[in-house]
Design a protein around this motif. Sequence first.
Motif, PDB file in Angstrom:
ATOM      1  N   PRO A 191     -67.749 -33.608 -30.958  1.00 56.07           N
ATOM      2  CA  PRO A 191     -67.159 -32.339 -30.175  1.00 56.07           C
ATOM      3  C   PRO A 191     -65.992 -31.701 -30.952  1.00 56.07           C
ATOM      4  N   SER A 192     -65.604 -30.429 -30.653  1.00 51.54           N
ATOM      5  CA  SER A 192     -64.517 -29.672 -31.298  1.00 51.54           C
ATOM      6  C   SER A 192     -63.383 -29.388 -30.179  1.00 51.54           C
ATOM      7  N   PHE A 193     -62.264 -29.855 -30.607  1.00 54.07           N
ATOM      8  CA  PHE A 193     -61.115 -29.885 -29.748  1.00 54.07           C
ATOM      9  C   PHE A 193     -60.890 -28.972 -28.635  1.00 54.07           C
ATOM     10  N   VAL A 222     -63.794 -35.970 -33.312  1.00 51.15           N
ATOM     11  CA  VAL A 222     -63.180 -34.765 -32.602  1.00 51.15           C
ATOM     12  C   VAL A 222     -62.834 -33.980 -33.809  1.00 51.15           C
ATOM     13  N   LYS A 223     -63.473 -32.722 -33.890  1.00 55.16           N
ATOM     14  CA  LYS A 223     -63.008 -31.933 -34.994  1.00 55.16           C
ATOM     15  C   LYS A 223     -61.861 -30.937 -34.284  1.00 55.16           C
ATOM     16  N   ASN A 224     -60.933 -30.405 -35.170  1.00 55.03           N
ATOM     17  CA  ASN A 224     -59.928 -29.907 -34.594  1.00 55.03           C
ATOM     18  C   ASN A 224     -59.356 -28.616 -35.535  1.00 55.03           C
ATOM     19  N   GLY A 225     -60.218 -27.993 -36.142  1.00 53.94           N
ATOM     20  CA  GLY A 225     -60.060 -26.938 -37.154  1.00 53.94           C
ATOM     21  C   GLY A 225     -59.328 -27.480 -38.277  1.00 53.94           C
ATOM     22  N   PRO A 226     -58.231 -26.827 -38.792  1.00 55.54           N
ATOM     23  CA  PRO A 226     -57.511 -27.559 -39.802  1.00 55.54           C
ATOM     24  C   PRO A 226     -56.544 -28.683 -39.528  1.00 55.54           C
ATOM     25  N   VAL A 242     -56.941 -33.207 -42.616  1.00 59.32           N
ATOM     26  CA  VAL A 242     -57.752 -32.439 -43.259  1.00 59.32           C
ATOM     27  C   VAL A 242     -56.750 -31.630 -44.231  1.00 59.32           C
ATOM     28  N   THR A 243     -57.446 -31.357 -45.464  1.00 63.83           N
ATOM     29  CA  THR A 243     -56.580 -30.486 -46.360  1.00 63.83           C
ATOM     30  C   THR A 243     -56.582 -28.944 -46.228  1.00 63.83           C
ATOM     31  N   ALA A 244     -55.762 -28.459 -45.163  1.00 60.03           N
ATOM     32  CA  ALA A 244     -56.057 -27.241 -44.530  1.00 60.03           C
ATOM     33  C   ALA A 244     -55.990 -25.990 -45.530  1.00 60.03           C
ATOM     34  N   LEU A 245     -56.598 -24.956 -45.460  1.00 63.56           N
ATOM     35  CA  LEU A 245     -56.573 -23.787 -46.095  1.00 63.56           C
ATOM     36  C   LEU A 245     -55.818 -22.848 -45.369  1.00 63.56           C
ATOM     37  N   ASP A 246     -55.068 -22.103 -46.097  1.00 65.44           N
ATOM     38  CA  ASP A 246     -54.206 -20.993 -45.518  1.00 65.44           C
ATOM     39  C   ASP A 246     -55.018 -19.830 -44.741  1.00 65.44           C
ATOM     40  N   ARG A 247     -56.159 -19.512 -45.653  1.00 66.02           N
ATOM     41  CA  ARG A 247     -56.843 -18.544 -45.532  1.00 66.02           C
ATOM     42  C   ARG A 247     -58.422 -18.932 -45.548  1.00 66.02           C
ATOM     43  N   VAL A 248     -59.025 -18.474 -44.283  1.00 71.59           N
ATOM     44  CA  VAL A 248     -60.564 -18.955 -44.460  1.00 71.59           C
ATOM     45  C   VAL A 248     -61.185 -17.702 -44.376  1.00 71.59           C
ATOM     46  N   THR A 249     -62.431 -17.597 -45.083  1.00 75.19           N
ATOM     47  CA  THR A 249     -63.124 -16.273 -45.298  1.00 75.19           C
ATOM     48  C   THR A 249     -63.848 -16.158 -44.084  1.00 75.19           C
ATOM     49  N   ALA A 254     -68.625 -23.919 -39.680  1.00 79.59           N
ATOM     50  CA  ALA A 254     -67.773 -24.819 -40.113  1.00 79.59           C
ATOM     51  C   ALA A 254     -68.135 -26.267 -39.171  1.00 79.59           C
ATOM     52  N   GLY A 255     -68.199 -26.226 -38.103  1.00 78.45           N
ATOM     53  CA  GLY A 255     -68.476 -27.729 -37.396  1.00 78.45           C
ATOM     54  C   GLY A 255     -70.048 -27.777 -37.668  1.00 78.45           C
ATOM     55  N   ASP A 256     -71.047 -26.827 -38.025  1.00 80.86           N
ATOM     56  CA  ASP A 256     -72.456 -27.179 -38.211  1.00 80.86           C
ATOM     57  C   ASP A 256     -72.264 -28.091 -39.582  1.00 80.86           C
ATOM     58  N   LEU A 282     -66.971 -30.893 -47.266  1.00 77.41           N
ATOM     59  CA  LEU A 282     -68.082 -30.171 -47.190  1.00 77.41           C
ATOM     60  C   LEU A 282     -67.799 -28.545 -46.295  1.00 77.41           C
ATOM     61  N   SER A 283     -67.274 -28.914 -45.230  1.00 82.40           N
ATOM     62  CA  SER A 283     -67.074 -27.806 -44.161  1.00 82.40           C
ATOM     63  C   SER A 283     -65.689 -26.826 -44.927  1.00 82.40           C
ATOM     64  N   ARG A 284     -64.735 -27.665 -45.625  1.00 79.46           N
ATOM     65  CA  ARG A 284     -63.834 -26.978 -46.128  1.00 79.46           C
ATOM     66  C   ARG A 284     -64.221 -25.735 -47.423  1.00 79.46           C
TER      67      ARG A 284
HETATM   68  P1  ADP Z   1     -66.046 -25.697 -34.968  1.00 82.04           P
HETATM   69  O1  ADP Z   1     -66.809 -24.730 -36.051  1.00 82.04           O
HETATM   70  O2  ADP Z   1     -66.967 -26.599 -34.399  1.00 82.04           O
HETATM   71  O3  ADP Z   1     -65.250 -25.190 -34.061  1.00 82.04           O
HETATM   72  P2  ADP Z   1     -63.709 -26.563 -36.374  1.00 82.04           P
HETATM   73  O4  ADP Z   1     -63.341 -25.009 -36.161  1.00 82.04           O
HETATM   74  O5  ADP Z   1     -63.139 -27.751 -35.761  1.00 82.04           O
HETATM   75  O6  ADP Z   1     -65.381 -26.602 -36.002  1.00 82.04           O
HETATM   76  O7  ADP Z   1     -63.921 -27.072 -37.986  1.00 82.04           O
HETATM   77  C1  ADP Z   1     -64.689 -27.973 -38.182  1.00 82.04           C
HETATM   78  C2  ADP Z   1     -64.221 -28.488 -39.536  1.00 82.04           C
HETATM   79  O8  ADP Z   1     -63.998 -27.478 -40.632  1.00 82.04           O
HETATM   80  C3  ADP Z   1     -62.748 -29.210 -39.524  1.00 82.04           C
HETATM   81  O9  ADP Z   1     -62.951 -30.357 -38.785  1.00 82.04           O
HETATM   82  C4  ADP Z   1     -62.564 -29.197 -40.996  1.00 82.04           C
HETATM   83  O10 ADP Z   1     -62.842 -30.238 -41.453  1.00 82.04           O
HETATM   84  C5  ADP Z   1     -63.096 -27.691 -41.465  1.00 82.04           C
HETATM   85  N1  ADP Z   1     -62.050 -26.734 -41.278  1.00 82.04           N
HETATM   86  C6  ADP Z   1     -62.057 -25.579 -40.206  1.00 82.04           C
HETATM   87  N2  ADP Z   1     -61.116 -24.935 -40.538  1.00 82.04           N
HETATM   88  C7  ADP Z   1     -60.292 -25.459 -41.808  1.00 82.04           C
HETATM   89  C8  ADP Z   1     -59.129 -25.007 -42.659  1.00 82.04           C
HETATM   90  N3  ADP Z   1     -58.213 -23.842 -42.203  1.00 82.04           N
HETATM   91  N4  ADP Z   1     -59.126 -25.633 -43.825  1.00 82.04           N
HETATM   92  C9  ADP Z   1     -59.687 -26.662 -44.091  1.00 82.04           C
HETATM   93  N5  ADP Z   1     -60.920 -27.204 -43.377  1.00 82.04           N
HETATM   94  C10 ADP Z   1     -61.071 -26.448 -42.345  1.00 82.04           C
END
Ligand code: ADP
Length: 304
Positions: A191-193, A222-226, A242-249, A254-256, A282-284
């Motif tokens: 799931p995504s939180f 449980v995925k949770n964005g960054p 998660v090594t968070a990106l400041d800016r995503v394109t 992402a979740g898939d 991979l999702s990063r």
């Molecule tokens: P969903 O698309 O299901 O809502 P999330 O937004 O939780 O999924 O993102 C899924 C995965 O993508 C996260 O667990 C993380 O590994 C990666 N991800 C999402 N946003 C970022 C970000 N800003 N920086 C780095 N990785 C990210």
Amino acid sequence: MRFLAIGECMAELAPSDAPGEYRLGFAGDTFNTAWYMARVAPQVSVAYLTAVGEDRLSQSLTEFMQASGIDTRAVQTNADRTVGLYLISLDNGERSFSYWRGQSAARTLADDPERLARAMSDADLIYFSGITLAILAPDKRATLLKALREARAQGRTIAFDPNLRPRLWESPDVMRNTIMQGAAVSDIALPSFEDEASWFADATPRATAQRYLDAGVMTVVVKNGPSPVLYAEGERFGEVPVTALDRVTDTTAAGDSFNAGFFAGHATGQSLADGITYACALSREVVQHRGALVDADLPPLPKG
Ligand code: ADP
């Protein structure tokens, strides 16, 4: 190792650089995961179960799957229908989506219980989502869940991403109810939180994980964005940063793609934490490019 994903792949019309012109592609949550699996784990046999029409567009979709290394023997055809379609609009860089999928062929993917059983008997890991359930008529949801329950009893591993999309469901209550029935036939939940907090009022990722454990799932991620990814395996909880990106394109897929990275790790015998670490890498990469299916150099799957 044989992986089977079940769901809907749609035709996608995305704006091209020339105003008013669109580029045809194909995408859909479970399909995106299968596509990334085939890319990063060529040693795994990847199959997709869906239904398409018999028209040229449906043929193009099937050919696209095959060219992507996906086994299409479980793709059924329905002469009365065609594939669903969505169109992406861009307004000052903001993407919005229009869908034509109400009568898509994929809605008939669970019409034949024998075909479902046959396709599943060939797989080690079977993946479906809340969207897979949402697009089916209520009695066909029950058919799919029964087939999954039987496959699980025969030793297949079942994985489920709730992918909550309230607009696809009759009501939030039906969605919540059916999602938890999906969990009850699954070994793994992804799931995504953010979505789960909105629709199940979970206070923390741990509460989300606990709810799926209580439903009978063995492993929850449980995925949770960054933010860090929380995992639970029976009594054991852990986190992967998660090594968070400041800016995503573009966060599309992402979740898939995360799920694909996780399954690739699972399929090659990696530990849970290592599989999640690869899923994050991979999702990063994927969120740094436009579109659901990213053709860029993807991080290689570590040797299991
Ligand atoms: P969903 O698309 O299901 O809502 P999330 O937004 O939780 O999924 O993102 C899924 C995965 O993508 C996260 O667990 C993380 O590994 C990666 N991800 C999402 N946003 C970022 C970000 N800003 N920086 C780095 N990785 C990210």
